[in-house]
Scaffold this motif. Structure first.
Motif, PDB file in Angstrom:
ATOM      1  N   VAL A 246       3.256  -1.116   4.121  1.00 15.44           N
ATOM      2  CA  VAL A 246       2.881   0.239   3.709  1.00 15.44           C
ATOM      3  C   VAL A 246       4.155   1.047   3.494  1.00 15.44           C
ATOM      4  O   VAL A 246       5.087   0.971   4.292  1.00 15.44           O
ATOM      5  CB  VAL A 246       2.013   0.924   4.780  1.00 15.44           C
ATOM      6  N   VAL A 247       4.190   1.812   2.402  1.00 11.03           N
ATOM      7  CA  VAL A 247       5.299   2.724   2.127  1.00 11.03           C
ATOM      8  C   VAL A 247       4.789   4.142   2.349  1.00 11.03           C
ATOM      9  O   VAL A 247       3.745   4.528   1.814  1.00 11.03           O
ATOM     10  CB  VAL A 247       5.824   2.568   0.683  1.00 11.03           C
ATOM     11  N   LEU A 248       5.531   4.916   3.166  1.00 13.99           N
ATOM     12  CA  LEU A 248       5.105   6.268   3.538  1.00 13.99           C
ATOM     13  C   LEU A 248       6.184   7.286   3.221  1.00 13.99           C
ATOM     14  O   LEU A 248       7.365   6.950   3.191  1.00 13.99           O
ATOM     15  CB  LEU A 248       4.819   6.353   5.042  1.00 13.99           C
ATOM     16  N   GLN A 249       5.741   8.530   3.034  1.00 16.81           N
ATOM     17  CA  GLN A 249       6.688   9.626   2.877  1.00 16.81           C
ATOM     18  C   GLN A 249       6.796  10.393   4.184  1.00 16.81           C
ATOM     19  O   GLN A 249       5.783  10.707   4.818  1.00 16.81           O
ATOM     20  CB  GLN A 249       6.224  10.566   1.767  1.00 16.81           C
ATOM     21  N   ALA A 250       8.016  10.706   4.616  1.00 17.69           N
ATOM     22  CA  ALA A 250       8.227  11.462   5.845  1.00 17.69           C
ATOM     23  C   ALA A 250       7.554  12.821   5.752  1.00 17.69           C
ATOM     24  O   ALA A 250       7.350  13.366   4.686  1.00 17.69           O
ATOM     25  CB  ALA A 250       9.717  11.633   6.104  1.00 17.69           C
ATOM     26  N   GLY A 251       7.201  13.350   6.933  1.00 23.09           N
ATOM     27  CA  GLY A 251       6.562  14.651   6.970  1.00 23.09           C
ATOM     28  C   GLY A 251       5.061  14.573   7.069  1.00 23.09           C
ATOM     29  O   GLY A 251       4.373  15.586   7.038  1.00 23.09           O
ATOM     30  N   GLN A 252       4.537  13.346   7.176  1.00 24.14           N
ATOM     31  CA  GLN A 252       3.098  13.194   7.358  1.00 24.14           C
ATOM     32  C   GLN A 252       2.704  13.824   8.691  1.00 24.14           C
ATOM     33  O   GLN A 252       3.498  13.927   9.615  1.00 24.14           O
ATOM     34  CB  GLN A 252       2.721  11.714   7.340  1.00 24.14           C
ATOM     35  N   GLU A 253       1.445  14.234   8.788  1.00 20.05           N
ATOM     36  CA  GLU A 253       0.983  15.025   9.924  1.00 20.05           C
ATOM     37  C   GLU A 253       1.148  14.313  11.269  1.00 20.05           C
ATOM     38  O   GLU A 253       1.545  14.906  12.254  1.00 20.05           O
ATOM     39  CB  GLU A 253      -0.489  15.405   9.725  1.00 20.05           C
ATOM     40  N   ALA A 254       0.826  13.042  11.336  1.00 18.62           N
ATOM     41  CA  ALA A 254       0.884  12.313  12.606  1.00 18.62           C
ATOM     42  C   ALA A 254       2.332  11.941  12.929  1.00 18.62           C
ATOM     43  O   ALA A 254       2.965  11.181  12.210  1.00 18.62           O
ATOM     44  CB  ALA A 254       0.008  11.067  12.540  1.00 18.62           C
ATOM     45  N   GLN A 255       2.866  12.477  14.018  1.00 19.99           N
ATOM     46  CA  GLN A 255       4.267  12.268  14.363  1.00 19.99           C
ATOM     47  C   GLN A 255       4.560  10.832  14.789  1.00 19.99           C
ATOM     48  O   GLN A 255       5.712  10.409  14.773  1.00 19.99           O
ATOM     49  CB  GLN A 255       4.657  13.225  15.484  1.00 19.99           C
ATOM     50  N   ASN A 256       3.539  10.100  15.161  1.00 15.93           N
ATOM     51  CA  ASN A 256       3.767   8.743  15.658  1.00 15.93           C
ATOM     52  C   ASN A 256       3.797   7.699  14.549  1.00 15.93           C
ATOM     53  O   ASN A 256       3.973   6.519  14.816  1.00 15.93           O
ATOM     54  CB  ASN A 256       2.700   8.365  16.683  1.00 15.93           C
TER      55      ASN A 256
ATOM     56  N   GLY B 208      10.433   0.384   9.246  1.00 13.47           N
ATOM     57  CA  GLY B 208      11.075   1.685   9.375  1.00 13.47           C
ATOM     58  C   GLY B 208      11.725   2.168   8.098  1.00 13.47           C
ATOM     59  O   GLY B 208      11.718   3.367   7.789  1.00 13.47           O
ATOM     60  N   GLU B 209      12.301   1.254   7.319  1.00 18.49           N
ATOM     61  CA  GLU B 209      12.981   1.654   6.078  1.00 18.49           C
ATOM     62  C   GLU B 209      12.009   2.176   5.023  1.00 18.49           C
ATOM     63  O   GLU B 209      12.421   2.848   4.065  1.00 18.49           O
ATOM     64  CB  GLU B 209      13.743   0.466   5.500  1.00 18.49           C
ATOM     65  N   PHE B 210      10.716   1.900   5.210  1.00 17.79           N
ATOM     66  CA  PHE B 210       9.720   2.349   4.233  1.00 17.79           C
ATOM     67  C   PHE B 210       9.040   3.655   4.647  1.00 17.79           C
ATOM     68  O   PHE B 210       8.067   4.076   4.030  1.00 17.79           O
ATOM     69  CB  PHE B 210       8.672   1.257   4.009  1.00 17.79           C
TER      70      PHE B 210
ATOM     71  N   VAL C 279       0.844  -1.196   0.000  1.00 19.40           N
ATOM     72  CA  VAL C 279       0.000   0.000   0.000  1.00 19.40           C
ATOM     73  C   VAL C 279       0.878   1.245   0.000  1.00 19.40           C
ATOM     74  O   VAL C 279       1.887   1.305   0.703  1.00 19.40           O
ATOM     75  CB  VAL C 279      -0.944   0.017   1.226  1.00 19.40           C
ATOM     76  N   LEU C 280       0.469   2.240  -0.790  1.00 16.87           N
ATOM     77  CA  LEU C 280       1.109   3.549  -0.788  1.00 16.87           C
ATOM     78  C   LEU C 280       0.310   4.462   0.133  1.00 16.87           C
ATOM     79  O   LEU C 280      -0.879   4.698  -0.103  1.00 16.87           O
ATOM     80  CB  LEU C 280       1.146   4.126  -2.201  1.00 16.87           C
ATOM     81  N   GLY C 281       0.929   4.953   1.188  1.00 14.74           N
ATOM     82  CA  GLY C 281       0.236   5.831   2.121  1.00 14.74           C
ATOM     83  C   GLY C 281       0.278   7.276   1.652  1.00 14.74           C
ATOM     84  O   GLY C 281       1.348   7.795   1.329  1.00 14.74           O
ATOM     85  N   LEU C 282      -0.872   7.919   1.612  1.00 13.80           N
ATOM     86  CA  LEU C 282      -0.951   9.319   1.204  1.00 13.80           C
ATOM     87  C   LEU C 282      -1.048  10.214   2.434  1.00 13.80           C
ATOM     88  O   LEU C 282      -0.456   9.937   3.459  1.00 13.80           O
ATOM     89  CB  LEU C 282      -2.140   9.505   0.256  1.00 13.80           C
ATOM     90  N   TYR C 283      -1.833  11.277   2.374  1.00 13.26           N
ATOM     91  CA  TYR C 283      -1.900  12.260   3.457  1.00 13.26           C
ATOM     92  C   TYR C 283      -2.957  11.877   4.499  1.00 13.26           C
ATOM     93  O   TYR C 283      -3.934  11.191   4.185  1.00 13.26           O
ATOM     94  CB  TYR C 283      -2.195  13.646   2.877  1.00 13.26           C
ATOM     95  N   ASP C 284      -2.758  12.370   5.729  1.00  9.74           N
ATOM     96  CA  ASP C 284      -3.682  12.140   6.844  1.00  9.74           C
ATOM     97  C   ASP C 284      -3.856  10.662   7.151  1.00  9.74           C
ATOM     98  O   ASP C 284      -4.932  10.222   7.552  1.00  9.74           O
ATOM     99  CB  ASP C 284      -5.062  12.767   6.555  1.00  9.74           C
TER     100      ASP C 284
END
Length: 332
Positions: free
Chosen positions: A233-243, A254-256, A212-217
């Motif tokens: 799930v692959v995420l981009q850093a800087g997403q709103e939720a710090q956790n 973590g690498e994703f 899954v590609l994680g988008l915003y929120d």
């Protein structure tokens, strides 16, 4: 004497947050604490499950802030815990403001325990791309209109690099991808029409997904729920939720949690090409989730109750000091 702990939320009902709440009503130390639940949101079958337990339950739906605060304070709580996720609503904030006689504790945004209502006892490890011969991506989260063009660029890059793959789009994304200007962009990148499947509903079919590609929120719940079905799930850093980064690290992803858009898409491509690694994630991810701190119910509640103790006793010390000052003033 037992301490009285109250939990306040508008989400003790069907929704993404529900799987983080059972721990508060089932795993507490019943010898030391008496638990109250205060619900201000819509009432449904999930609410009934919460209210059917051993806790003292108060449905505050439809009450004004003043009425809700009055009912809460009538229970003479030692501590009222705000379980809001992603920011406290104006309604909850006003109730808290009017609870002048109750000590308030806000559950830290990064501290939750995943205790799903629906378990998967008959779960079978699978790798959909091995069965179907086509690697399948999904997308989850919110796509702001101003990010649509970047999203299309990423999709075009991903699917052109992986011609034997497809992307499942929840219905809310279909409007964007069906726009002629974006369809033309995808075609120029060599993306075939059959590589993008627009679903008729918002729910992604877990059994068909490879990643899954994680988008915003994105919510921690989303990551946990996909991990519970062994879907990375692959995420981009800087997403709103710090956790989110901490959550990804806890389950070995973590690498994703990538540093920028370019790394985000490339990481997804690299994982898709590494079939051995992808298979290993499908085999182990669910068990990593269940063995992680995210689902360690006992450790979680011990830590929370220690925080409650500190908060309660700090308040009692302050009251003793105030009473002593008043007594000394009167003596003088």
């Amino acid at each position: 004497m037992k301490f009285r702990i109250g939990y306040l939320s508008d989400a003790f009902c069907d929704g993404r947050s529900k799987d983080f709440f059972p721990v508060f009503f089932t795993a507490y130390d019943q010898h030391r604490f008496e638990v109250y639940g205060y619900h201000t949101g819509p009432v449904d079958q999930i609410t009934e499950v919460f209210s059917a337990g051993k806790v003292c339950w108060r449905n505050l739906t439809g009450c004004s802030a003043a009425e809700a605060a009055q009912k809460i304070q009538a229970d003479a709580l030692d501590l009222l815990v705000d379980l809001s996720q992603g920011g406290t609503s104006a309604e909850i904030e006003e109730i808290l403001r009017q609870c002048k006689e109750v000590r308030i504790f806000r559950n830290p945004e990064e501290k939750w325990c995943y205790t799903p209502f629906v378990r998967e006892p008959d779960y079978v490890v699978s790798a959909p791309f091995l069965a179907a011969g086509v690697l399948t991506f999904g997308v989850c989260g919110r796509l702001p209109p101003e990010k649509a063009e970047v999203f299309i660029e990423n999709v075009g890059y991903l699917l052109s690099k992986l011609p034997q793959s497809r992307l499942l789009l929840p219905s809310r994304f279909s409007v964007i991808c069906n726009q002629p200007v974006y369809q033309q962009k995808l075609q120029r990148k060599g993306v075939r029409r059959e590589q993008i499947v627009c679903l008729s509903e918002d729910r992604l079919p877990y059994e068909e997904l490879d990643m899954v590609l994680g988008l915003y929120d994105l919510h921690v719940y989303d990551i946990c729920r996909f991990a519970d079905h062994a879907i990375p799930v692959v995420l981009q850093a800087g997403q709103e939720a710090q956790n989110l980064q901490w959550t990804m690290q806890q389950i070995g992803l973590g690498e994703f949690y990538t540093r920028n858009t370019a790394a985000y898409v490339q990481e997804a491509v690299n994982l898709a090409r590494n079939h051995e690694k992808l298979c290993r994630l499908h085999q182990l991810l669910r068990w990593k989730l269940h063995d992680s701190a995210l689902m360690d119910v006992d450790a979680y509640m011990i830590a929370r109750e220690e925080e409650y103790d500190r908060c309660i006793f700090a308040g009692k010390r302050n009251r003793v000091y105030d009473e002593l000052v008043i007594h000394l003033d009167d003596a003088q």
